[in-house]
Design a protein around this motif. Structure first.
Motif, PDB file in Angstrom:
ATOM      1  N   ALA A   1       0.587  -1.061   0.308  1.00 55.44           N
ATOM      2  CA  ALA A   1       0.286  -0.230   0.048  1.00 55.44           C
ATOM      3  C   ALA A   1       1.132   1.189   0.135  1.00 55.44           C
ATOM      4  O   ALA A   1       0.161   2.270  -0.518  1.00 55.44           O
ATOM      5  CB  ALA A   1      -1.376  -0.248   1.519  1.00 55.44           C
ATOM      6  N   LEU A   2       1.853   1.496   0.621  1.00 58.27           N
ATOM      7  CA  LEU A   2       2.745   1.919   0.717  1.00 58.27           C
ATOM      8  C   LEU A   2       4.163   2.721  -0.712  1.00 58.27           C
ATOM      9  O   LEU A   2       3.758   3.603  -1.023  1.00 58.27           O
ATOM     10  CB  LEU A   2       3.803   2.203   1.748  1.00 58.27           C
ATOM     11  N   THR A   3       3.945   1.407  -0.895  1.00 60.20           N
ATOM     12  CA  THR A   3       4.481   1.726  -2.759  1.00 60.20           C
ATOM     13  C   THR A   3       3.771   2.234  -3.684  1.00 60.20           C
ATOM     14  O   THR A   3       3.548   3.184  -4.668  1.00 60.20           O
ATOM     15  CB  THR A   3       5.202   0.281  -2.983  1.00 60.20           C
ATOM     16  N   SER A   4       2.374   2.020  -3.312  1.00 61.17           N
ATOM     17  CA  SER A   4       0.711   2.064  -4.226  1.00 61.17           C
ATOM     18  C   SER A   4       0.698   3.753  -4.491  1.00 61.17           C
ATOM     19  O   SER A   4       0.524   4.864  -5.273  1.00 61.17           O
ATOM     20  CB  SER A   4       0.317   1.863  -4.144  1.00 61.17           C
ATOM     21  N   GLY A   5       0.359   4.300  -2.714  1.00 59.99           N
ATOM     22  CA  GLY A   5       0.291   5.962  -2.756  1.00 59.99           C
ATOM     23  C   GLY A   5       1.429   6.482  -3.221  1.00 59.99           C
ATOM     24  O   GLY A   5       0.914   7.918  -3.482  1.00 59.99           O
ATOM     25  N   ARG A   6       2.802   6.591  -2.812  1.00 58.33           N
ATOM     26  CA  ARG A   6       4.097   7.508  -3.476  1.00 58.33           C
ATOM     27  C   ARG A   6       4.024   7.388  -5.349  1.00 58.33           C
ATOM     28  O   ARG A   6       3.503   8.284  -5.419  1.00 58.33           O
ATOM     29  CB  ARG A   6       4.992   6.344  -3.002  1.00 58.33           C
ATOM     30  N   ALA A   7       3.766   5.752  -5.342  1.00 52.36           N
ATOM     31  CA  ALA A   7       3.246   5.944  -6.475  1.00 52.36           C
ATOM     32  C   ALA A   7       2.254   7.637  -7.275  1.00 52.36           C
ATOM     33  O   ALA A   7       1.851   7.553  -8.371  1.00 52.36           O
ATOM     34  CB  ALA A   7       2.779   4.259  -7.498  1.00 52.36           C
ATOM     35  N   MET A   8       0.549   7.103  -6.379  1.00 51.89           N
ATOM     36  CA  MET A   8       0.240   7.367  -6.725  1.00 51.89           C
ATOM     37  C   MET A   8       0.274   9.208  -6.560  1.00 51.89           C
ATOM     38  O   MET A   8      -0.698  10.440  -7.845  1.00 51.89           O
ATOM     39  CB  MET A   8      -1.311   7.654  -5.729  1.00 51.89           C
ATOM     40  N   ILE A   9       1.001   9.605  -5.666  1.00 56.46           N
ATOM     41  CA  ILE A   9       1.376  11.141  -5.391  1.00 56.46           C
ATOM     42  C   ILE A   9       2.140  11.574  -6.312  1.00 56.46           C
ATOM     43  O   ILE A   9       2.194  12.434  -7.037  1.00 56.46           O
ATOM     44  CB  ILE A   9       2.055  11.501  -4.047  1.00 56.46           C
TER      45      ILE A   9
END
Length: 351
Positions: free
Chosen positions: A150-158
């Protein structure tokens, strides 16, 4: 982290548990999340079918759960597909494991079924609005738990929204899953990005403290080279829901949904329900058979049921987020259950 053991979840309500053929250990995410709903529903389905008593620990960090299944210390867990991918290479949160041992550990994992249900979204409080989600410079953004998929995807989103990397234009804030809502409602961040099911209990809880606005990925950004790379990245899959359905799911809550067309479009976290490769084939068959026969219970047991993206039909691999960068194999018992139910299973999913 607060963990709460659910001993099957239904001892007082399901006499059939007494006749359960197996006792299995499992870990899942916090209440209100899609994996939690799937796992607790699966526990009820298995109990009703007399297949197993599923002992679930809530609030787990799935990075650890995946490794525990791979090592044989845990029977079952929901796995964001990026995690077995990273484990197989001994990188990211598994850098301490190393490539050789990581590949061996990942080889011990098998899938029973899949889901593509948690959509990455961005949100903020209306009382502290972000005027332009493409301009997040200087903002404090909650973007996931301390580590994991989820952190990897969250960083990708930003990065997709604003072109910024954490620590290079914005400050990322992380906390364990059970503390997510309190971290956001406490006012310590300007916005948040979370992979959520529909409707999300977390977003509703956050909105109870004040009106919020949530966003999908603008069409031009999603269609961009970076956007398509993120959608196709290990552990991701496309996600699109008609905007009327999306808004209806949050009716009655102080939640505004913003999109630039007639659908809520973003990328999803693809999951597999994983077990150890050494699980008895007949047990894997019975678990998967009960899951397939329990389709109505999964789809009608919660408002989010119709949006779960659970695999109740043919499996081509790519639609489930596998058979690409992620090479996830199914348990032979699960394959037999799908085929007995009349469904096809792609060759790339066979061990």
């Amino acid at each position: 982290m607060i963990k709460k053991a659910l001993l099957g979840g239904l001892l007082a309500l399901a006499p059939s548990l007494v006749a359960a053929q197996a006792t299995l250990t499992a870990e899942t995410t916090s209440p209100g999340s899609t994996p939690h709903y799937v796992d607790t529903t699966l526990a009820a389905v298995l109990a009703s079918a007399g297949v197993a008593n599923l002992q679930i620990t809530e609030g787990a960090t799935l990075t650890n759960s995946v490794e525990a299944v791979a090592d044989g210390r845990l029977d079952m867990a929901p796995a964001p597909l990026i995690l077995p991918f990273l484990l197989s290479r001994g990188i990211g949160p598994y850098s301490g494991v190393g490539p050789e041992k990581g590949a061996e550990a990942a080889g011990n994992i098998r899938a029973l079924f899949f889901q593509v249900a948690s959509a990455q979204m961005f949100g903020h409080y209306n009382s502290n609005p972000i005027e332009n989600i493409r301009d997040l410079k200087g903002k404090r953004i909650w973007n996931g738990p301390p580590r994991g998929a989820a952190l990897t995807s969250g960083r990708a989103m930003i990065q997709l929204l604003s072109g910024l990397k954490e620590g290079e234009g914005y400050e990322g804030v992380q906390s364990p899953w059970p503390d997510t809502v309190s971290s956001i409602t406490g006012g310590a961040v300007d916005g948040w990005t979370i992979p959520e099911g529909l409707p999300s209990g977390r977003e509703i809880a956050i909105a109870a403290a004040g009106g919020i606005t949530i966003y999908d990925v603008p069409s031009d950004l999603l269609a961009s080279k970076l956007g398509q790379q993120i959608v196709a990245a290990p552990g991701h899959a496309p996600y699109s829901v008609p905007i009327d359905d999306f808004r209806a799911a949050y009716a009655g809550n102080d939640i505004t949904v913003v999109t630039d067309d007639d659908s809520f479009d973003t990328f999803a976290l693809a999951f597999a329900q994983i077990v150890t490769a050494s699980m008895d084939e007949e047990l894997a068959y019975k678990i998967t058979k009960a899951y397939l026969e329990g389709e109505d219970r999964f789809l009608t047991g919660s408002p989010r049921g119709p949006f779960l993206g659970l695999s109740f039909g043919d499996l081509d691999g790519k639609s489930q987020g596998v058979c690409g960068a992620v090479q996830m194999k199914m348990h032979p018992g699960a394959i037999r259950a799908y085929e007995d139910a009349g469904h096809s299973v792609a060759d790339c999913l066979r061990p």
